[in-house]
Design an enzyme around this catalytic site. Sequence first.
Site, PDB file in Angstrom:
ATOM      1  CE  LYS A   1      -1.721   1.535   4.127  1.00 11.45           C
ATOM      2  NZ  LYS A   1      -1.377   2.935   4.376  1.00 11.45           N
ATOM      3  CG  ASN A   2       2.602   2.583   3.528  1.00 17.19           C
ATOM      4  OD1 ASN A   2       1.403   2.822   3.395  1.00 17.19           O
ATOM      5  ND2 ASN A   2       3.177   2.432   4.709  1.00 17.19           N
TER       6      ASN A   2
ATOM      7  NE  ARG B   1      -0.062  12.103   6.822  1.00 22.65           N
ATOM      8  CZ  ARG B   1       0.221  13.290   7.263  1.00 22.65           C
ATOM      9  NH1 ARG B   1      -0.711  14.033   7.802  1.00 22.65           N
ATOM     10  NH2 ARG B   1       1.447  13.763   7.195  1.00 22.65           N
TER      11      ARG B   1
ATOM     12  CB  CYS C   1      -4.864   5.887  10.933  1.00 22.42           C
ATOM     13  SG  CYS C   1      -5.350   4.366  10.136  1.00 22.42           S
TER      14      CYS C   1
ATOM     15  NE  ARG D   1      -0.328  10.315   9.985  1.00 25.73           N
ATOM     16  CZ  ARG D   1      -0.508   9.205   9.275  1.00 25.73           C
ATOM     17  NH1 ARG D   1      -1.647   8.551   9.360  1.00 25.73           N
ATOM     18  NH2 ARG D   1       0.437   8.753   8.489  1.00 25.73           N
ATOM     19  N   PRO D   2       0.949  16.542  11.343  1.00 25.35           N
ATOM     20  CG  PRO D   2       2.808  17.497  12.379  1.00 25.35           C
ATOM     21  CD  PRO D   2       1.855  16.337  12.464  1.00 25.35           C
ATOM     22  CB  ILE D   3       1.106  18.565   5.958  1.00 24.59           C
ATOM     23  CG1 ILE D   3       0.196  19.764   6.150  1.00 24.59           C
ATOM     24  CG2 ILE D   3       0.300  17.284   5.931  1.00 24.59           C
ATOM     25  CD1 ILE D   3      -0.728  20.016   4.953  1.00 24.59           C
ATOM     26  CG  ASP D   4       5.652  20.609  10.117  1.00 25.73           C
ATOM     27  OD1 ASP D   4       5.041  19.524  10.134  1.00 25.73           O
ATOM     28  OD2 ASP D   4       6.706  20.799  10.750  1.00 25.73           O
ATOM     29  CG  LEU D   5       8.562  17.854   8.415  1.00 24.49           C
ATOM     30  CD1 LEU D   5       8.843  16.434   8.865  1.00 24.49           C
ATOM     31  CD2 LEU D   5       9.792  18.739   8.652  1.00 24.49           C
TER      32      LEU D   5
ATOM     33  CG  ASP E   1       3.035   1.517   9.364  1.00 25.00           C
ATOM     34  OD1 ASP E   1       2.617   2.364  10.162  1.00 25.00           O
ATOM     35  OD2 ASP E   1       3.152   1.745   8.140  1.00 25.00           O
TER      36      ASP E   1
ATOM     37  NE  ARG F   1      -7.708   4.150   5.940  1.00 30.37           N
ATOM     38  CZ  ARG F   1      -7.408   5.256   6.585  1.00 30.37           C
ATOM     39  NH1 ARG F   1      -8.115   5.608   7.621  1.00 30.37           N
ATOM     40  NH2 ARG F   1      -6.426   6.002   6.186  1.00 30.37           N
TER      41      ARG F   1
HETATM   42  C1  UD1 Z   1       4.233   6.843   6.069  1.00 25.23           C
HETATM   43  C2  UD1 Z   1       3.405   5.590   5.912  1.00 25.23           C
HETATM   44  C3  UD1 Z   1       2.833   5.144   7.256  1.00 25.23           C
HETATM   45  C4  UD1 Z   1       3.961   4.991   8.263  1.00 25.23           C
HETATM   46  C5  UD1 Z   1       4.821   6.255   8.325  1.00 25.23           C
HETATM   47  C6  UD1 Z   1       6.043   6.103   9.202  1.00 25.23           C
HETATM   48  C7  UD1 Z   1       2.535   5.859   3.676  1.00 25.23           C
HETATM   49  C8  UD1 Z   1       1.341   5.992   2.817  1.00 25.23           C
HETATM   50  N1  UD1 Z   1       2.321   5.870   4.992  1.00 25.23           N
HETATM   51  O1  UD1 Z   1       3.362   7.859   6.550  1.00 25.23           O
HETATM   52  O2  UD1 Z   1       2.161   3.913   7.083  1.00 25.23           O
HETATM   53  O3  UD1 Z   1       3.401   4.773   9.545  1.00 25.23           O
HETATM   54  O4  UD1 Z   1       5.291   6.598   6.995  1.00 25.23           O
HETATM   55  O5  UD1 Z   1       6.836   5.044   8.767  1.00 25.23           O
HETATM   56  O6  UD1 Z   1       3.644   5.696   3.200  1.00 25.23           O
HETATM   57  N2  UD1 Z   1       5.650  14.678  10.428  1.00 25.23           N
HETATM   58  C9  UD1 Z   1       5.661  16.016  10.756  1.00 25.23           C
HETATM   59  N3  UD1 Z   1       5.447  16.900   9.734  1.00 25.23           N
HETATM   60  C10 UD1 Z   1       5.241  16.508   8.448  1.00 25.23           C
HETATM   61  C11 UD1 Z   1       5.231  15.129   8.138  1.00 25.23           C
HETATM   62  C12 UD1 Z   1       5.442  14.235   9.157  1.00 25.23           C
HETATM   63  O7  UD1 Z   1       5.848  16.395  11.908  1.00 25.23           O
HETATM   64  O8  UD1 Z   1       5.060  17.367   7.579  1.00 25.23           O
HETATM   65  C13 UD1 Z   1       5.836  13.697  11.523  1.00 25.23           C
HETATM   66  C14 UD1 Z   1       4.590  12.818  11.693  1.00 25.23           C
HETATM   67  O9  UD1 Z   1       3.621  13.449  12.487  1.00 25.23           O
HETATM   68  C15 UD1 Z   1       5.169  11.592  12.346  1.00 25.23           C
HETATM   69  C16 UD1 Z   1       6.554  11.499  11.691  1.00 25.23           C
HETATM   70  O10 UD1 Z   1       6.842  12.770  11.150  1.00 25.23           O
HETATM   71  O11 UD1 Z   1       5.317  11.823  13.724  1.00 25.23           O
HETATM   72  C17 UD1 Z   1       6.636  10.441  10.588  1.00 25.23           C
HETATM   73  O12 UD1 Z   1       5.722  10.734   9.589  1.00 25.23           O
HETATM   74  P1  UD1 Z   1       5.976  10.374   8.059  1.00 25.23           P
HETATM   75  O13 UD1 Z   1       7.264   9.659   7.906  1.00 25.23           O
HETATM   76  O14 UD1 Z   1       5.772  11.621   7.271  1.00 25.23           O
HETATM   77  O15 UD1 Z   1       4.794   9.384   7.776  1.00 25.23           O
HETATM   78  P2  UD1 Z   1       3.809   9.374   6.550  1.00 25.23           P
HETATM   79  O16 UD1 Z   1       4.558   9.666   5.300  1.00 25.23           O
HETATM   80  O17 UD1 Z   1       2.605  10.166   6.866  1.00 25.23           O
END
Ligand code: UD1
Length: 416
Positions: free
Chosen positions: A22-23, A92, A116, A121-125, A305, A397
């Site tokens: 999936k990922n 997401r 989930c 789950r911020p998107i700042d990065l 995961d 999912r």
């Molecule tokens: C992906 C996987 C998810 C897995 C996660 C961590 C997919 C579709 N999903 O999610 O199954 O659990 O990697 O291995 O590939 N963060 C921030 N700001 C951001 C983005 C992330 O603070 O802009 C934080 C998140 O809140 C979290 C951490 O970084 O605490 C890891 O998140 P991230 O690696 O981005 O996970 P996803 O890509 O969302």
Amino acid sequence: MSQLIVTGGSILNGEINAPGAKNAALPILAATLLAKEPVCLNGCPKLGDVKNMIKLMQSLGCKVFWEGEALIVDSRSAQCHEMPDHLLKAIRSSIFLLGPMVARFKKAIATSPGGCDIGRRPIDLHIKALRSLGVVIDERHGTLYCDGENLRAATIHLDYPSVGATENAMMAAVAANGETIIQNAAREPEVVDLQEFLCKLGYHVQGAGSSEICVRPGCAPKSAKHTIMRDRIVAGTYLCGAAITGGDVCVRGIHKELLGSVLSKLHECGCEVETGRDYVRAIGPKRPQELKRVETLPYPGFPTDMQAQMFALCTVAEGTSVIVENVFENRFHHAAELSRMGGENSVNGSIAVIRGVKKLTGALVDAWDLRGGAALVLAALRAEGETIVRGAQIIDRGYEAIERDLNALGATIVRA
Ligand code: UD1
């Protein structure tokens, strides 16, 4: 709302093929927007999240359809740069489309994505990475307005190796003029699969799997064919099932390297682990031993995961285990649900202490998130009597049909 009714007492035995990941499928689907000709994806899992992503792609004007087991995506007709709110809320991974949309249309409009319930789950990065590439992002009333007219190559340093932010940056950077370097990039195998796909589209991407990725634009060839890599988390879940039930499960199509940290923990709890060129087999002990410390980390550390499934294992292990969740801030919903089945644990912030019990009893429990739900199903296999896991659609999912797979291995699970 659907539910899974699990009759406890089964021992998992047999062989199963690992499905496509999936990922890997979700970002690759988003990346099809960067193709100049139709692409053919093999091994794409037919999951809830993938179905929503397909709807999202179609809402942008892409033609997406199944031809047998192959998913064909023709994005030549895509012209819409605004993602519909109801689909954004459903997954997401819709955030993955920001990069390709800015690369393709030079603009994108989106509201905050869903996903989930595992904490903030911020998107700042993602936003910071796109801004480094010259994308102007205006955030107003929960909506992001992205303008990529001045997209340019850059050196991006990610404050944290976020999987999604790394992938978004890679996909936006293919349209920037010049060489982009992504430092402190996520090293997950799914990032490597995305790199392979982008290369097949004609872009120059190197370094995925290490913490520095280099992206250069290229010219896209006629069409591309790609087979999605196998799902290491689904594989790990079923191997964990062998450990929990004292069974013997062989997962085919998966390489041991993808599961290094998980196999090390399975070995530590007393499993016999056998690996070959394209299979991994776990033979569980009568009762697993405690795990002194499981700590989730970005790859190649222990995957977040797989945390819930290991939690279920520790719940029936001999001795006291400790799990530290470092990646997500609120990913222990399954702790309280496992307690309903007789599990003994205490959670304090990111640390869970689990005192293994000899016996679990069937109960009515709720799946709060995808992996947590799968963990409840695994624990239910070892419980006395019947367990009802509510919210099975959340498990769907990430698993095509968890009851079909586990029943093929000897479980008794009915969906109602
Ligand atoms: C992906 C996987 C998810 C897995 C996660 C961590 C997919 C579709 N999903 O999610 O199954 O659990 O990697 O291995 O590939 N963060 C921030 N700001 C951001 C983005 C992330 O603070 O802009 C934080 C998140 O809140 C979290 C951490 O970084 O605490 C890891 O998140 P991230 O690696 O981005 O996970 P996803 O890509 O969302």
